[in-house]
Write an enzyme that holds these catalytic residues in place. Structure first.
Site, mmCIF file in Angstrom:
data_model
loop_
_atom_site.group_PDB
_atom_site.id
_atom_site.type_symbol
_atom_site.label_atom_id
_atom_site.label_comp_id
_atom_site.label_asym_id
_atom_site.label_seq_id
_atom_site.Cartn_x
_atom_site.Cartn_y
_atom_site.Cartn_z
ATOM 1 N N GLU A 55 0.870 -1.165 0.000
ATOM 2 C CA GLU A 55 0.000 0.000 0.000
ATOM 3 C C GLU A 55 0.908 1.216 0.000
ATOM 4 O O GLU A 55 1.711 1.386 0.919
ATOM 5 C CB GLU A 55 -0.789 -0.019 1.307
ATOM 6 N N ASP A 66 -4.959 10.077 10.481
ATOM 7 C CA ASP A 66 -3.668 9.497 10.844
ATOM 8 C C ASP A 66 -3.121 10.013 12.160
ATOM 9 O O ASP A 66 -3.302 11.167 12.519
ATOM 10 C CB ASP A 66 -2.652 9.772 9.729
#
Lengths: 277, 401
Positions: A55, A66
Site C-alpha cells: 500500500e 492518521d
C-alpha cells in the site's frame, strides 16, 4: 510474460494465498519517506521479506485519519518534494522491477486537483492495481466509483467497528479486491486491543463478496497472527514506518517483514517448525 | 434577485448545497454523523427542544441582541443608514454561543457527556467551555499553539471555566490544525464524544445545524426592523471565516430582495500569499469533511492562510457559502489586515464599540460600499463579536485622531 494488472492482480494474489492456506500481509509505506528515492528499495525489501501487497501512501498536508507517526512521515515526504506526479513516476519505475500488487492509499483532495479521471488512468498505466480512499465513504463513492471500475482497478472500501451489519454488507457489495476492516476506532498507529478480534470475526462472517483484511494498530507478529486467524490477512502501517524511521536499510526492512509474515504462513500457523522460504 | 430563491431548499438529502458539502470522513465517523442527523432533524421538530433553546438564548445569552443605529458612523459616510446587529453583547462576547447552546442541548439529548471543540480566536472555545460548565459536562478544546499565543486571554477564560485546552503543535498551529486534531479525537472516541463544531463547516449535518442555530441573528433583525417600522434591509454585510455569523444573518433573508456581502480576510493583500480569502482566491476541494472552496497549492496540498484575526485565519469556508457564491446570491469581497485595524479604530471612536478584529473586517468594507449607496438605503452589519480579546493587537497600532 505479461502479468495481469489491476483488480485481477489483487484477486489472483489473494486467491493464491487462499489455495496455499496462507494469510495476506499488506505493508503500508508513505511514498517518499524517509527519502524521495528510497521507496523502490523498501518495496523490494518488503517483497523479499514476504509482503504480498504494498500500500503506497500518498502524502497529504492534513491527514486527519492518521496518528502522529504517519502525519510526520507525510510531512517529511511533502518536504522531500513528493507530489502525485512524482509518485506515479516512481510507481512506473518500481513496476519494472517487481510484479507485486500495488495499491494507493490517500486523501482525496490532491486527486481532485489532478483530475480524478486523469489521475486514475495514469496510475493504472504506471502499474497501480487498486486504490483506497479512507475519506470517501459509501455515500460519496459516486465521485470515483465508476471511473475506478472503468479502468478495472480495485476500489477497496473500509468498514469500521462503528459500522452496522447493514452497512458492512453494503460496503462489501461496493468494494472490490478486498474489504479493509479497520480493526480499531481511532487514528492510525494506536495499538489495537485484542478484544477487536471478535469484531473482525463478525465482519468476516458478514462479508460474502470480498476477502477481509484487518488493519489499524497491528504492530507485532503476535497481533498479526491473532487477527489473521479470523480473517484473510492483515495490513501493517505505522509499525513498519517506525521500523524504517529507525533503520531504512534494505536488510533491516526485509528482516522485519519476514518476522511479521512468519505466523501468517500455513506451516507456522499450524505449529510447523519449517522455515518457509 | 431571481425568484428561484423562493424555493431555496438546501442542503439536499445528501448534505449538498449544489455542488458543495457532503460527508468526506472516515467510515468510523459515518455512524455518528447519520445518528446526529437523525437526532437533530427529530429535535428540530420538537417544540420542547425549540423552547429550551429559545429560553437559554433569552435567559442566559441575553437575546435578543440590540439592533443599534450607528448614527455617527452613518454621518461619517453621509450615505446609507447603518445598523449594527450587536452580537458583541452576547454572553461570552460573540455570536458563537448561539450555536454552542443548540449543539450542547442536542448532546444532552443524545446522552453524550464528553464535549470536544476546536477553536481559532478562542471565542468558540470559550462559548463551548461556558455552556459545558452550565450543563455540567466535560469539555476539551483543541487550539493551535500559535492561536494560544495570540489569544491568551481566551485561554485563561477557558481554564477558569474548567475546560481542558490542548495545544496543537502540528502544521501551522492554527484553526486548521486544531480542527484536524479535534476530528482525530472524535474518530478515537466516537461513541462517548460529541464534537461541537464552531462554524458552518465540516461534514453534513454540521453546516446545516450551525446555520439553523445561528439563523436566530437574521430572524431577530427582521423582527426588530418591523417593530421599528423600518423597511427591510437593502444590504447585509458580515465577515466570513468559516462563515457562521454571515450564514446566521443571511439565511432568513435569502428569499428577500436585498444584497448580501460576505467580507473575507485579505491579510497582507490578495496579491501576496498571506491572506485567508478562500472564496475570492481559492478553488473547490475537500478539507475537514466537506467539498467547498479551499486555499490550496496546485498539487492539492492545503495552503496556509493568514489573517491578523485568528477567527478568519482558515483556508476553508462553509459549503453553503460556496453554493451561494456560485448561485450569485451573495457577493464575496475582502479587506486587508490594515483596513480591518483602521475600521476597528473608527468604530471605537465614532460609536463607542470596540469590535473584534473579525467583525472589523465587515466594518472596513463600508469604505468601499458606502459611496455607492444613497441615503434611502438601509444597511445591517453583523457585529459578530467584541474586541477585548484583541486588545494586544489593537493597542499596538498608533491611534490617529
Amino acid at each position: 510474460m505479461k502479468q495481469p494488472r489491476g483488480l485481477v492482480a489483487i484477486d489472483e494474489c489473494l486467491q493464491g494465498l487462499r489455495e496455499r492456506d496462507e494469510k495476506a500481509l499488506v505493508l503500508f509505506v508513505t511514498t517518499g519517506y524517509p527519502h524521495l528515492d528510497v521507496t523502490a528499495d523498501i518495496i523490494l525489501a518488503a517483497e523479499e521479506g514476504g509482503a504480498d501487497i504494498i500500500e503506497l501512501g500518498m502524502p497529504f498536508s492534513d491527514p486527519l485519519a492518521d496518528g502522529p507517526l504517519i502525519q510526520e512521515c507525510s510531512a517529511t515526504a511533502i518536504r522531500n518534494g513528493m507530489t502525485l506526479e512524482r509518485m506515479l513516476q516512481s510507481v512506473e519505475s518500481i513496476r519494472k522491477r517487481t510484479s507485486i500488487p500495488l495499491v494507493l492509499m490517500g486523501y482525496i483532495n490532491p486527486i481532485l486537483q489532478y483530475g480524478i479521471a486523469r489521475f486514475l488512468s495514469e496510475a493504472s498505466e504506471a502499474g497501480v492495481d487498486g486504490i483506497i480512499l479512507p475519506e470517501v465513504p459509501l455515500e460519496e463513492q459516486h465521485l470515483v466509483s465508476d471511473e475506478i471500475a472503468r479502468i478495472n482497478m480495485a476500489n477497496i472500501l473500509l468498514v469500521a467497528p462503528t459500522s452496522s451489519a447493514e452497512r458492512i454488507q453494503a460496503i462489501d457489495n461496493a468494494s472490490t479486491g478486498f474489504l479493509y476492516c479497520v480493526s480499531s476506532t481511532g487514528v492510525t498507529g494506536r495499538s489495537v486491543e485484542t478484544a477487536q478480534v471478535d469484531y473482525v470475526r463478525l465482519v468476516k462472517s458478514i462479508a460474502r463478496e470480498n476477502p477481509v483484511l484487518a488493519g489499524f494498530g497491528i504492530q507485532t507478529p503476535g497481533q498479526a497472527e491473532a487477527f489473521a486467524e479470523v480473517c484473510d490477512g492483515v495490513i501493517v502501517g505505522s509499525a513498519f514506518l517506525l521500523q524504517l524511521k529507525k533503520d531504512s536499510s534494505r536488510d533491516g526492512a526485509c528482516t522485519w517483514v519476514r518476522a511479521m509474515k512468519g505466523p501468517l504462513r500455513s506451516n507456522q500457523r499450524y505449529g510447523g517448525t519449517n522455515k518457509s522460504k | 434577485m431571481s425568484p428561484a430563491f423562493a424555493k431555496y431548499q438546501f442542503p439536499d438529502a445528501n448534505g449538498y448545497y449544489g455542488a458543495y458539502g457532503g460527508r468526506f470522513v472516515p467510515e468510523t465517523l459515518m455512524a455518528s454523523l447519520l445518528e446526529l442527523e437523525r437526532r437533530y432533524l427529530e429535535a428540530r421538530q420538537d417544540p420542547l427542544f425549540r423552547a429550551e433553546f429559545v429560553h437559554l438564548l433569552e435567559e442566559y445569552v441575553g437575546r435578543p441582541t440590540p439592533l443599534t443605529f450607528a448614527s455617527r458612523l452613518t454621518k461619517h459616510f453621509g450615505k446609507a443608514q447603518i445598523y449594527l446587529k450587536r452580537e458583541d453583547l452576547c454572553h461570552t462576547g460573540a455570536h458563537k454561543i448561539n450555536n454552542t447552546i443548540g449543539q450542547m442541548l442536542l448532546a444532552k439529548r443524545m446522552n453524550k457527556s464528553r464535549i470536544i471543540a476546536e477553536t481559532g480566536a478562542g471565542q468558540h472555545g470559550v462559548a463551548t467551555a461556558t455552556v459545558a460548565a452550565k450543563m455540567g459536562m466535560e469539555c476539551i478544546v483543541y487550539m493551535g499553539s500559535e492561536d494560544m499565543r495570540r489569544q491568551s486571554l481566551n485561554v485563561k477564560r477557558m481554564h477558569l471555566l474548567g475546560a481542558e485546552v490542548i495545544p496543537v503543535e502540528s502544521g501551522t498551529r492554527t484553526l486548521k490544525d486544531a480542527t484536524s486534531e479535534a476530528i482525530r479525537d472524535w474518530v478515537s472516541f466516537p461513541d462517548s464524544t460529541f464534537y461541537v463544531i464552531g462554524s458552518v463547516v465540516g461534514p453534513h449535518p454540521y453546516p446545516m445545524m450551525v446555520r439553523d442555530f445561528q439563523a436566530t441573528i437574521g430572524a431577530e433583525v427582521r423582527v426588530q426592523l418591523e417593530k421599528a417600522k423600518k423597511p427591510m434591509p437593502d444590504i447585509l454585510v458580515a465577515c466570513v471565516g468559516g462563515g457562521s455569523n454571515a450564514m446566521g444573518l443571511f439565511f432568513p433573508f435569502l428569499q428577500h430582495d436585498c444584497r448580501m456581502i460576505g467580507v473575507e480576510a485579505a491579510g497582507k493583500g490578495l496579491e501576496t500569499k498571506l491572506h485567508a480569502a478562500t472564496l475570492t482566491k481559492g478553488k473547490p476541494g475537500v478539507l475537514h469533511g466537506s467539498y467547498s472552496y479551499l486555499l490550496q497549492q496546485n498539487d492539492g496540498q492545503v495552503a496556509e492562510a493568514h489573517s491578523i484575526s485568528a477567527g478568519l485565519d482558515y483556508p476553508g469556508v462553509g459549503p453553503e457559502h460556496s453554493g451561494l457564491k456560485d448561485l450569485g446570491r451573495v457577493e464575496y469581497v475582502s479587506v486587508t489586515d490594515d483596513e480591518a485595524l483602521e475600521a476597528a479604530k473608527l468604530l471605537s471612536h465614532l460609536e463607542g464599540i470596540i469590535p473584534a478584529l473579525e467583525s472589523a473586517h465587515a466594518i472596513a468594507y463600508l469604505h468601499s460600499l458606502l459611496p455607492r449607496t444613497t441615503e434611502d438605503d438601509l444597511i445591517v452589519v453583523n457585529l459578530s463579536g467584541r474586541g477585548d480579546k484583541d486588545m494586544e493587537t489593537l493597542s499596538g497600532v498608533p491611534v490617529q485622531a
